[in-house]
Design a protein around this motif. Sequence first.
Motif, PDB file in Angstrom:
ATOM      1  N   ASN A  73     -10.811 -11.423  79.983  1.00 51.71           N
ATOM      2  CA  ASN A  73     -12.002 -11.038  80.728  1.00 51.71           C
ATOM      3  C   ASN A  73     -12.518  -9.681  80.285  1.00 51.71           C
ATOM      4  OD1 ASN A  73     -11.479 -13.345  82.197  1.00 51.71           O
ATOM      5  ND2 ASN A  73     -10.463 -12.247  83.840  1.00 51.71           N
ATOM      6  N   GLY A  74     -13.793  -9.615  79.927  1.00 55.57           N
ATOM      7  CA  GLY A  74     -14.413  -8.345  79.590  1.00 55.57           C
ATOM      8  C   GLY A  74     -14.649  -8.162  78.108  1.00 55.57           C
ATOM      9  N   GLU A 118     -18.345  -9.896  83.811  1.00 53.78           N
ATOM     10  CA  GLU A 118     -17.253 -10.826  83.476  1.00 53.78           C
ATOM     11  C   GLU A 118     -15.967 -10.517  84.221  1.00 53.78           C
ATOM     12  OE1 GLU A 118     -16.392 -11.261  79.317  1.00 53.78           O
ATOM     13  OE2 GLU A 118     -18.522 -11.452  78.833  1.00 53.78           O
ATOM     14  N   ARG A 119     -15.685  -9.242  84.368  1.00 51.27           N
ATOM     15  CA  ARG A 119     -14.430  -8.851  85.000  1.00 51.27           C
ATOM     16  C   ARG A 119     -14.637  -8.424  86.438  1.00 51.27           C
ATOM     17  NH1 ARG A 119     -11.509  -4.482  85.388  1.00 51.27           N
ATOM     18  NH2 ARG A 119     -12.839  -3.171  84.141  1.00 51.27           N
ATOM     19  N   GLU A 120     -15.787  -7.833  86.687  1.00 50.04           N
ATOM     20  CA  GLU A 120     -16.074  -7.335  88.024  1.00 50.04           C
ATOM     21  C   GLU A 120     -17.588  -7.355  88.226  1.00 50.04           C
ATOM     22  OE1 GLU A 120     -15.546  -3.054  90.197  1.00 50.04           O
ATOM     23  OE2 GLU A 120     -13.898  -3.751  88.948  1.00 50.04           O
ATOM     24  N   VAL A 121     -18.040  -7.905  89.327  1.00 48.79           N
ATOM     25  CA  VAL A 121     -19.471  -7.967  89.619  1.00 48.79           C
ATOM     26  C   VAL A 121     -20.048  -6.558  89.634  1.00 48.79           C
ATOM     27  CG1 VAL A 121     -21.191  -8.617  91.357  1.00 48.79           C
ATOM     28  CG2 VAL A 121     -19.236 -10.108  90.916  1.00 48.79           C
ATOM     29  N   GLY A 122     -21.173  -6.377  88.945  1.00 52.70           N
ATOM     30  CA  GLY A 122     -21.839  -5.086  88.912  1.00 52.70           C
ATOM     31  C   GLY A 122     -21.372  -4.165  87.805  1.00 52.70           C
ATOM     32  N   LEU A 123     -20.385  -4.597  87.017  1.00 53.30           N
ATOM     33  CA  LEU A 123     -19.843  -3.790  85.930  1.00 53.30           C
ATOM     34  C   LEU A 123     -20.145  -4.477  84.603  1.00 53.30           C
ATOM     35  CD1 LEU A 123     -18.027  -1.354  85.120  1.00 53.30           C
ATOM     36  CD2 LEU A 123     -16.099  -2.929  85.240  1.00 53.30           C
ATOM     37  N   SER A 124     -20.614  -3.710  83.634  1.00 57.18           N
ATOM     38  CA  SER A 124     -20.896  -4.238  82.302  1.00 57.18           C
ATOM     39  C   SER A 124     -20.297  -3.313  81.257  1.00 57.18           C
ATOM     40  CB  SER A 124     -22.406  -4.371  82.081  1.00 57.18           C
ATOM     41  OG  SER A 124     -22.932  -5.355  82.935  1.00 57.18           O
ATOM     42  N   ALA A 125     -20.157  -3.846  80.030  1.00 56.51           N
ATOM     43  CA  ALA A 125     -19.569  -3.065  78.948  1.00 56.51           C
ATOM     44  C   ALA A 125     -20.072  -3.562  77.602  1.00 56.51           C
ATOM     45  CB  ALA A 125     -18.042  -3.145  79.001  1.00 56.51           C
ATOM     46  N   ILE A 126     -19.967  -2.685  76.618  1.00 51.90           N
ATOM     47  CA  ILE A 126     -20.253  -3.008  75.226  1.00 51.90           C
ATOM     48  C   ILE A 126     -19.024  -2.578  74.445  1.00 51.90           C
ATOM     49  CG2 ILE A 126     -21.734  -2.586  73.229  1.00 51.90           C
ATOM     50  CD1 ILE A 126     -23.856  -1.560  75.329  1.00 51.90           C
ATOM     51  N   ALA A 127     -18.489  -3.456  73.606  1.00 56.25           N
ATOM     52  CA  ALA A 127     -17.286  -3.126  72.838  1.00 56.25           C
ATOM     53  C   ALA A 127     -17.437  -3.565  71.388  1.00 56.25           C
ATOM     54  CB  ALA A 127     -16.059  -3.799  73.452  1.00 56.25           C
ATOM     55  N   ALA A 128     -16.741  -2.844  70.510  1.00 53.88           N
ATOM     56  CA  ALA A 128     -16.725  -3.162  69.082  1.00 53.88           C
ATOM     57  C   ALA A 128     -15.320  -2.898  68.537  1.00 53.88           C
ATOM     58  CB  ALA A 128     -17.758  -2.316  68.342  1.00 53.88           C
ATOM     59  N   PRO A 129     -14.962  -3.588  67.456  1.00 50.34           N
ATOM     60  CA  PRO A 129     -13.617  -3.456  66.895  1.00 50.34           C
ATOM     61  C   PRO A 129     -13.428  -2.223  66.023  1.00 50.34           C
ATOM     62  CG  PRO A 129     -14.857  -5.081  65.668  1.00 50.34           C
ATOM     63  CD  PRO A 129     -15.735  -4.635  66.800  1.00 50.34           C
ATOM     64  N   VAL A 130     -12.183  -1.758  65.979  1.00 46.48           N
ATOM     65  CA  VAL A 130     -11.747  -0.690  65.086  1.00 46.48           C
ATOM     66  C   VAL A 130     -10.709  -1.306  64.155  1.00 46.48           C
ATOM     67  CG1 VAL A 130     -10.541   1.533  64.954  1.00 46.48           C
ATOM     68  CG2 VAL A 130     -12.167   1.102  66.819  1.00 46.48           C
ATOM     69  N   TYR A 131     -10.897  -1.084  62.844  1.00 48.25           N
ATOM     70  CA  TYR A 131     -10.025  -1.680  61.824  1.00 48.25           C
ATOM     71  C   TYR A 131      -9.244  -0.609  61.082  1.00 48.25           C
ATOM     72  CZ  TYR A 131     -13.030  -5.751  62.439  1.00 48.25           C
ATOM     73  OH  TYR A 131     -13.723  -6.807  62.967  1.00 48.25           O
ATOM     74  N   ASN A 132      -8.076  -1.024  60.538  1.00 48.29           N
ATOM     75  CA  ASN A 132      -7.298  -0.120  59.698  1.00 48.29           C
ATOM     76  C   ASN A 132      -7.624  -0.384  58.219  1.00 48.29           C
ATOM     77  OD1 ASN A 132      -5.776  -2.374  58.857  1.00 48.29           O
ATOM     78  ND2 ASN A 132      -3.973  -1.815  60.045  1.00 48.29           N
TER      79      ASN A 132
END
Length: 177
Positions: A73-74, A118-132
């Motif tokens: 979730n999220g 997705e995880r909590e009503v009223g909460l949003s997020a933007i995420a991206a990956p970090v690679y080695n």
Amino acid sequence: MFGPNSVNVARYASLIGTKSPTKCDAHLAESNFQTHPSLYVQDGASRICIDRVESEQLLRRVITVGERLPLPNGATGKVLMSGMEGRELMELLGEDYEAVKPDVDKVRERGYWVSNGEREVGLSAIAAPVYNAKGKMIAAISISGPTARIIDEELAEKVQSVLECAGDISRQMGYFK
């Protein structure tokens, strides 16, 4: 405030293996998104916050370093799952695999995920990956906050800033695409 005074990317990078500063602060300094960044790693079927910057906003989602959240979730969970092989993901998710797979495939196509409640009503997020340096995903960086602050007319700019930040950290890790 999501900017140069609140983000210490060198500190983030040191947690995942490098002490070199990045240009990430410059990308974030151009924004005024009034949200906070967090860095997560996967641990089995969970994601763990390994670093974060507290938002100065009164209305915010408080995330603590060491907090363990379910992977499926999220935004950060979807991003971290996108770095897993199909079989590994299937074994990890079991019966939830078919429900989550379309989102994970979209992360692989886009290179990021935007969650909206997705995880909590009223909460949003933007995420991206970090690679080695070997091209392995090792973390996910995200910004999160109340939906009204994330999902707005500046969404595209926010996505771009998160992608640039993740790219800068990845380059410091030796990753070059």
